[in-house]
Design a protein around this motif. Structure first.
Motif, short mmCIF file in Angstrom:
data_model
loop_
_atom_site.label_atom_id
_atom_site.label_comp_id
_atom_site.label_asym_id
_atom_site.label_seq_id
_atom_site.Cartn_x
_atom_site.Cartn_y
_atom_site.Cartn_z
N VAL A 179 1.06 -1.73 -0.26
CA VAL A 179 -0.57 -0.28 0.01
C VAL A 179 1.10 1.54 -0.06
N GLN A 180 0.62 2.32 -0.99
CA GLN A 180 1.98 3.37 -1.30
C GLN A 180 1.25 4.26 0.01
N ALA A 181 -0.80 4.27 -0.39
CA ALA A 181 -1.12 5.59 -0.63
C ALA A 181 -2.13 5.56 0.59
N ALA A 182 -3.09 5.43 1.34
CA ALA A 182 -4.34 5.58 1.40
C ALA A 182 -5.19 7.50 1.83
N THR A 183 -5.71 7.97 1.19
CA THR A 183 -5.85 9.38 0.85
C THR A 183 -7.58 8.98 1.65
N ARG A 184 -8.00 9.80 2.82
CA ARG A 184 -9.65 9.56 2.69
C ARG A 184 -9.95 11.30 1.07
N LEU A 185 -10.88 11.45 0.39
CA LEU A 185 -11.29 11.88 -0.69
C LEU A 185 -12.29 13.08 -0.28
N GLU A 186 -12.25 13.34 1.44
CA GLU A 186 -12.50 14.98 1.69
C GLU A 186 -12.27 15.54 1.33
N PRO A 187 -12.98 16.87 0.24
CA PRO A 187 -14.21 17.12 0.85
C PRO A 187 -14.65 17.11 -0.24
N PHE A 188 -14.68 16.70 -1.03
CA PHE A 188 -15.51 16.34 -2.27
C PHE A 188 -16.20 14.40 -2.15
N HIS A 189 -15.74 13.82 -1.06
CA HIS A 189 -17.07 12.80 -1.23
C HIS A 189 -16.50 11.85 0.64
N ARG A 190 -17.61 12.03 0.77
CA ARG A 190 -17.40 11.84 2.70
C ARG A 190 -17.05 10.14 2.82
N ASP A 191 -16.55 10.08 3.52
CA ASP A 191 -16.38 8.48 3.98
C ASP A 191 -15.70 7.87 2.81
N HIS A 192 -14.90 8.10 1.81
CA HIS A 192 -14.36 7.52 1.39
C HIS A 192 -13.48 7.57 1.25
N ALA A 193 -12.38 6.56 0.78
CA ALA A 193 -10.72 6.92 0.58
C ALA A 193 -10.12 6.15 -0.32
N ALA A 194 -8.79 7.07 -0.80
CA ALA A 194 -8.46 6.18 -2.38
C ALA A 194 -7.28 5.16 -1.54
N ILE A 195 -7.22 3.94 -2.25
CA ILE A 195 -5.90 3.17 -1.69
C ILE A 195 -5.40 2.64 -2.99
N VAL A 196 -4.06 3.32 -3.46
CA VAL A 196 -3.06 3.33 -4.03
C VAL A 196 -2.57 1.98 -3.95
N CYS A 197 -2.04 1.24 -4.53
CA CYS A 197 -1.00 -0.23 -3.81
C CYS A 197 -0.52 -0.59 -5.86
N THR A 198 0.93 -1.36 -5.43
CA THR A 198 1.59 -1.90 -6.32
C THR A 198 2.39 -3.29 -5.19
N ARG A 199 2.88 -3.95 -6.85
CA ARG A 199 2.53 -5.18 -6.44
C ARG A 199 4.15 -4.96 -6.02
N GLN A 200 4.97 -4.37 -6.51
CA GLN A 200 6.32 -5.11 -5.77
C GLN A 200 6.72 -3.59 -5.10
#
Lengths: 200, 285
Positions: A179-200
């Motif tokens: 997991v590279q980053a987990a970002t909350r999407l406030e103020p655009f979307h409530r209770d949502h997060a974008a989780i960016v992952c790589t395999r290696q």
């Protein structure tokens, strides 16, 4: 990614869903699209013209149409009939969109159709979103990136979104993703997060 | 061996799938893939297989296949009669709301134009009110009243249509509670398949969600009935036995919905015993 005066846009034929145009580019509204919100917050990996993308939970093809403006081709998976009708219409006009009517929790259903991709974007309103991500990993190239749009309320309406995000991140890491980053999407979307992952 | 939409691949060899798009779609439906031993396809294999010449042709053919399959799945989904029934019931309810709103608004307008007019002591229903307004000197008001009347007539036709459709989609439920109530139940559950999977206790309070959740949140008395209140055995029952009748009726409706969904035909034997149990609960000899 193309920005005009700080506004995220995509190059392509407009009029898909009544989006505004700006100097001939389609405005990609972060309030309507979670992916746009992620880019607006400066997160994620940019879409590139050579990229092949698997999009799980394509819905009406609104975000898909923008992704298709940037990428080489998009495999758009959607399960529900009503939005699928719209998605097919988008695919008729955009010749790099492959609309697949199937259930993202059952990748075997569409495995014979999808090639190895550079990016998976997952935006499904399901409880087991980490499980779906792990089930779809076989489609991701070793150097690819997995972007999970987590709807915390779909996992558990009553739990604190932070807890849901942390649990999901742990589940993804246990499944072998980094997991590279987990970002909350406030103020655009409530209770949502974008989780960016790589395999290696 | 790996199975792909364009053919099978084993080692370096590739067997192309034969036939047109329909044949390809049918073959896809038959394929059973195990993700454990799966490797994603490489589009170049389709070229090696002799199915397509280049990337452009590959994508075009794949898109045509996927669009064809999706359209067929959607069409098959809509062909189940209950999907359209859902829309018809919702249209019916919306039409009711609109007719009421428009009639009220038109009446307010009429009152302003006729200062000496009052509905008090005259028991003027909506229908009567519309026919009075149709004679008003203001032609826009009179014309609108006429249009509302026409809409009301259309609503009645739609109601009959809904009832008839429910008779074919859910014959046993319709026989128990009438086509309209059966249609409302199907609509509230989200389809006949969904209704057939509901426990009787849920069917009992379908349509009384507000009362149910207020009960769960703050301990007010639980609702005894939702949509099924519209059945005469329920609303005609004395208050003391209404809950019991609703419970029995819901239990029988649960079974009826399952017969409707899984068997799809009228079951006179079931209906007879069910009807007797409901009548017993209502205390009718």
């Amino acid at each position: 990614m193309i920005r005009i005066d700080g506004v995220l846009v995509s190059p392509g034929e407009g009029g898909v869903y009544g989006e505004r145009m700006l100097q001939g580019y389609r405005v990609w509204d972060p309030r309507r699209s979670k992916l746009a919100a992620m880019y607006a917050k400066g997160e994620g990996r940019d879409l590139e013209p050579w990229m092949r993308i698997l999009y799980l939970g394509a819905a009406n093809g609104t975000t898909v149409s923008h992704v298709a403006d940037y990428a080489a081709c998009v495999y758009a998976v959607e399960f529900a009939p009503r939005p699928m009708q719209d998605l097919i219409e988008v695919a008729r006009r955009r010749t790099n969109v492959v609309p697949i009517m199937a259930d993202a929790t059952r990748p075997a259903e569409y495995a014979p159709l999808v090639e190895a991709v550079d990016m998976v974007i997952q935006d499904v309103a399901q409880p087991d979103q980490a499980g779906i991500a792990l089930a779809n990993l076989p489609f991701l190239k070793p150097d690819g990136v997995y972007i999970l749009m987590l709807k915390a309320r779909s996992v558990d309406v009553r739990a604190d979104p932070e807890t849901v995000i942390a649990t999901t991140v742990r589940a993804l890491e246990a499944g072998g993703l980094i997991v590279q980053a987990a970002t909350r999407l406030e103020p655009f979307h409530r209770d949502h997060a974008a989780i960016v992952c790589t395999r290696q | 061996m790996q199975h792909y939409w364009f053919g099978d691949r084993e080692g370096g060899a590739c067997t192309p799938a034969e036939g047109d798009l329909d044949a390809l779609a049918e073959r896809l439906d038959r394929l059973r893939i195990s993700m454990a031993s799966f490797t994603p396809l490489a589009w170049e294999d389709a070229v090696a297989c002799g199915v397509v010449a280049d990337r452009r042709e590959y994508l075009d053919r794949l898109r045509a296949l996927c669009i064809r399959r999706a359209e067929e799945t959607i069409a098959a989904y809509y062909r189940q009669g209950d999907i359209e029934l859902l829309q018809m019931v919702r249209m019916l309810d919306e039409t009711d709301t609109v007719i009421n709103l428009l009639t009220e608004r038109a009446t307010e307008w009429y009152i302003v134009r006729n200062p000496q007019f009052s509905r008090k002591y005259r028991a003027i229903g909506a229908k009567k009110m519309l026919s009075i307004m149709k004679k008003d000197r203001s032609s826009p008001l009179a014309r609108l009243a006429g249009e509302i009347e026409r809409l009301a007539a259309e609503r009645t036709r739609l109601m009959r249509e809904v009832s008839a459709r429910a008779d074919t989609v859910a014959p046993n439920c319709s026989a128990l509670v009438g086509g309209l109530v059966a249609a409302r139940l199907v609509s509230r559950a989200g389809g006949l398949a969904q209704l057939a999977r509901l426990p009787a206790s849920t069917i009992q309070v379908l349509g009384a969600e507000n009362a149910l959740f207020t009960h769960l949140r703050s301990g007010t008395p639980p609702p005894k009935h939702g949509i099924i209140f519209q059945h005469r055995r329920v609303h005609n029952a004395p208050r003391g036995t209404r809950g019991r009748v609703a419970r029995v009726l819901a239990a029988k409706l649960g079974i009826a919905a399952r017969i409707d969904y899984y068997r799809g035909e009228l079951s006179p034997a079931f209906l007879e015993t069910a009807q007797r149990r409901i009548d017993d609960a209502a205390g009718v000899a």
